[in-house]
Design an enzyme around this catalytic site. Structure first.
Site, short mmCIF file in Angstrom:
data_model
loop_
_atom_site.label_atom_id
_atom_site.label_comp_id
_atom_site.label_asym_id
_atom_site.label_seq_id
_atom_site.Cartn_x
_atom_site.Cartn_y
_atom_site.Cartn_z
N GLY A 130 -9.61 40.77 14.37
CA GLY A 130 -9.99 41.54 15.56
C GLY A 130 -11.01 40.80 16.40
O GLY A 130 -12.19 41.17 16.42
N GLU A 250 -9.09 27.87 10.63
CA GLU A 250 -7.83 28.39 11.16
C GLU A 250 -7.08 27.31 11.92
O GLU A 250 -5.87 27.19 11.84
CB GLU A 250 -8.08 29.59 12.07
CG GLU A 250 -6.75 30.25 12.45
CD GLU A 250 -6.87 31.32 13.53
OE1 GLU A 250 -7.82 31.30 14.30
OE2 GLU A 250 -5.96 32.16 13.59
C1 LIG Z 1 1.11 35.33 19.49
C2 LIG Z 1 -0.36 35.59 19.65
C3 LIG Z 1 -1.06 36.05 18.57
C4 LIG Z 1 -2.43 36.31 18.69
N1 LIG Z 1 -3.10 36.83 17.62
C5 LIG Z 1 -4.39 37.16 17.75
C6 LIG Z 1 -5.08 37.79 16.66
O1 LIG Z 1 -4.52 38.03 15.60
N2 LIG Z 1 -6.37 38.13 16.84
C7 LIG Z 1 -7.04 37.88 18.02
O2 LIG Z 1 -8.21 38.20 18.10
N3 LIG Z 1 -6.41 37.30 19.07
C8 LIG Z 1 -5.11 36.94 18.96
N4 LIG Z 1 -4.44 36.37 20.01
C9 LIG Z 1 -5.15 36.18 21.27
C10 LIG Z 1 -5.51 34.75 21.57
O3 LIG Z 1 -6.55 34.31 20.71
C11 LIG Z 1 -5.93 34.72 23.05
O4 LIG Z 1 -4.77 35.00 23.81
C12 LIG Z 1 -6.52 33.41 23.43
O5 LIG Z 1 -7.78 33.25 22.85
C13 LIG Z 1 -6.66 33.27 24.98
O6 LIG Z 1 -7.36 34.35 25.49
P1 LIG Z 1 -6.77 35.19 26.73
O7 LIG Z 1 -5.40 35.65 26.37
O8 LIG Z 1 -7.77 36.22 27.10
O9 LIG Z 1 -6.57 34.15 27.89
P2 LIG Z 1 -7.72 33.55 28.82
O10 LIG Z 1 -8.87 33.11 28.01
O11 LIG Z 1 -7.96 34.52 29.94
O12 LIG Z 1 -6.96 32.28 29.39
C14 LIG Z 1 -5.91 32.41 30.37
C15 LIG Z 1 -5.50 31.01 30.80
O13 LIG Z 1 -6.63 30.36 31.39
C16 LIG Z 1 -6.87 29.11 30.74
N5 LIG Z 1 -8.29 28.87 30.58
C17 LIG Z 1 -9.24 29.76 30.23
N6 LIG Z 1 -10.46 29.14 30.16
C18 LIG Z 1 -10.22 27.83 30.46
C19 LIG Z 1 -11.05 26.67 30.52
N7 LIG Z 1 -12.36 26.72 30.24
N8 LIG Z 1 -10.46 25.49 30.85
C20 LIG Z 1 -9.13 25.41 31.11
N9 LIG Z 1 -8.29 26.46 31.06
C21 LIG Z 1 -8.84 27.66 30.74
C22 LIG Z 1 -6.25 29.27 29.35
O14 LIG Z 1 -5.88 28.02 28.82
C23 LIG Z 1 -5.05 30.14 29.61
O15 LIG Z 1 -3.95 29.34 30.01
C24 LIG Z 1 -3.09 36.07 19.92
C25 LIG Z 1 -2.36 35.58 21.00
C26 LIG Z 1 -1.01 35.35 20.88
C27 LIG Z 1 -0.25 34.83 22.06
#
Ligand SMILES: Cc1cc2nc3c(=O)[nH]c(=O)nc-3n(C[C@H](O)[C@H](O)[C@H](O)COP(=O)(O)OP(=O)(O)OC[C@H]3O[C@@H](n4cnc5c(N)ncnc54)[C@H](O)[C@@H]3O)c2cc1C
Length: 380
Positions: A130, A250
């Site tokens: 989480g 991880e």
């Molecule tokens: C299949 C799947 C399983 C998952 N399982 C889990 C889980 O079990 N537990 C959990 O907690 N989370 C989980 N996640 C979430 C995952 O960890 C997040 O999606 C990830 O950390 C990105 O966060 P966000 O989706 O908020 O995207 P954002 O952080 O908003 O990013 C959106 C886009 O902007 C880009 N970006 C953001 N900041 C930068 C930067 N500084 N430089 C360049 N580009 C940038 C990113 O690369 C991305 O393309 C999962 C996601 C998926 C797809």
């Protein structure tokens, strides 16, 4: 440079393959296509992880005092390659053995170790992670879920998103924020880790329909959920250190290129059987996909070699993660271009690979961030 394996390493690989050959059913690819969080794979993972445990192959990398064998780094990696080539039949349990267990061993209280490690060792525990929230993904420290200190514990209110395996999980490795107290911790230092019982009252789990498989990702809602002090991991100010340790475990050591390579080999065999392999364009594209898999393998081997020699993790780990994602995507693009029928049901292995490839660059943290880290380390 010597790229060969020792006799001992070859024998270890053969031992793992023998167990996989014995334990994976003939229709395993059709089970895998349901996705790692599906009912089908979760149920299979309980059978498979118990079989691995009985063979001493579930946690050989754990210290002997916790039931492991202190296996050498390259053995751990051979194990990971073979498991990944098979499409990761441990399902959700890969998390427990890769990082939840090691984190508990390092930071857990004696009572927490006694409570949580035995079910992981037995191959019968499902955890979820989480961390991410609607407005805290890459910027994890922006998380808002509140853990308000209460008599004997915390009362948690907030929401998590994209939580894998939550529908089956017994426990959640939950990050929450303690409201700032006068003179108390703020920012990263205000985060607390709560090993939350998923059966607690006030938790709602909502599945998010997704292309990556059934029941894989979820929204979690916490409404005044009580978590006892005994289930807090480490001290309140220690959470960020623990999270970094967890993420290191991880992110390093997932040789997904092995699954991509196996899928590519299968695709080429199909193209040969169909008489299409003679097309130089097909060969060119297959060669590019192969190059991405092998480049990822070499970079990952460099990281593992550093680990085996006791070096601290460095930015090559970031480059390796990016290369692995490129390999996943390269093989996926190749198959989508030349064997689109595989995605429509003709080949469950290809479908399973596709599901994992499309999420590879975002699950476990956005891969682009790894490029930032590598650029800062190597180019500034
Ligand atoms: C299949 C799947 C399983 C998952 N399982 C889990 C889980 O079990 N537990 C959990 O907690 N989370 C989980 N996640 C979430 C995952 O960890 C997040 O999606 C990830 O950390 C990105 O966060 P966000 O989706 O908020 O995207 P954002 O952080 O908003 O990013 C959106 C886009 O902007 C880009 N970006 C953001 N900041 C930068 C930067 N500084 N430089 C360049 N580009 C940038 C990113 O690369 C991305 O393309 C999962 C996601 C998926 C797809």
């Amino acid at each position: 440079m010597e790229f060969g394996w020792t006799v001992d390493q070859d024998a270890y690989r053969a031992r793992i393959r023998a167990v996989l050959d014995r334990e994976l059913p003939a229709d395993w690819d059709s089970i895998a296509v349901h996705g790692p969080g599906s009912d089908a794979q979760t149920a299979f993972s309980r059978h498979f992880c118990k079989a691995l445990a009985d063979e001493g192959l579930l946690i050989p990398h754990w210290p002997a005092e916790h039931g492991g064998e202190d296996s050498p780094v390259w053995h751990q990696f051979i194990m990971a390659e073979e498991i990944w080539a098979a499409g990761e039949p441990r399902g959700p349990q890969y998390m427990n053995v890769n990082w939840v267990g090691p984190v508990l061993m390092r930071y857990g209280s004696d009572a927490q170790k006694a409570k949580f490690l035995p079910p992981i060792r037995a191959g019968n525990a499902i955890w979820c992670q989480g961390f991410s929230e609607p407005s805290a993904g890459s910027d994890l420290a922006a998380l808002r879920t509140q853990a308000v200190p209460a008599d004997g514990g915390y009362r948690v209110t907030g929401a998590k998103v994209w939580t894998s395996y939550a529908g089956h999980a017994d426990r959640c490795f939950l990050l929450a924020r303690v409201p700032p107290r006068e003179g108390g911790a703020v920012g990263k230092a205000g985060i607390v880790i709560l090993l939350t019982d998923m059966a607690s009252s006030g938790i709602q789990v909502k599945q998010i329909p997704a292309l990556i498989g059934e029941g894989d990702i979820h929204e979690l809602f916490f409404d005044d959920v009580f978590v006892p002090d005994d289930d807090r991991l480490g001290a309140e100010g220690q959470a960020w250190e623990i999270i970094n340790f967890a993420l290191q475990n991880e992110r390093v050591g997932i040789p997904r290129y092995e699954f991509s390579r196996r899928t590519l080999d299968r695709a080429v065999a199909r193209l040969k059987a169909d008489g299409r392999w003679i097309d130089p364009v097909v060969q060119d594209r297959a060669g590019r996909a192969l190059m991405l898999c092998e480049a990822a393998r070499m970079l990952v081997y460099k990281v593992v070699d550093g680990k085996a020699q006791g070096a601290a993790p460095d930015a090559f780990g970031s480059l390796a993660r990016w290369a692995v994602v490129r390999a996943d995507n390269g093989v996926n693009d190749f198959m989508t271009e030349f064997l689109p029928d595989g995605l429509l049901g003709a080949d469950p292995l290809q479908q399973a690979h596709h599901q994992r490839a499309i999420a590879a660059g975002i699950a476990s943290g956005a891969a682009e961030i790894q490029l930032n880290l590598a650029a800062r380390r190597f180019l500034e």
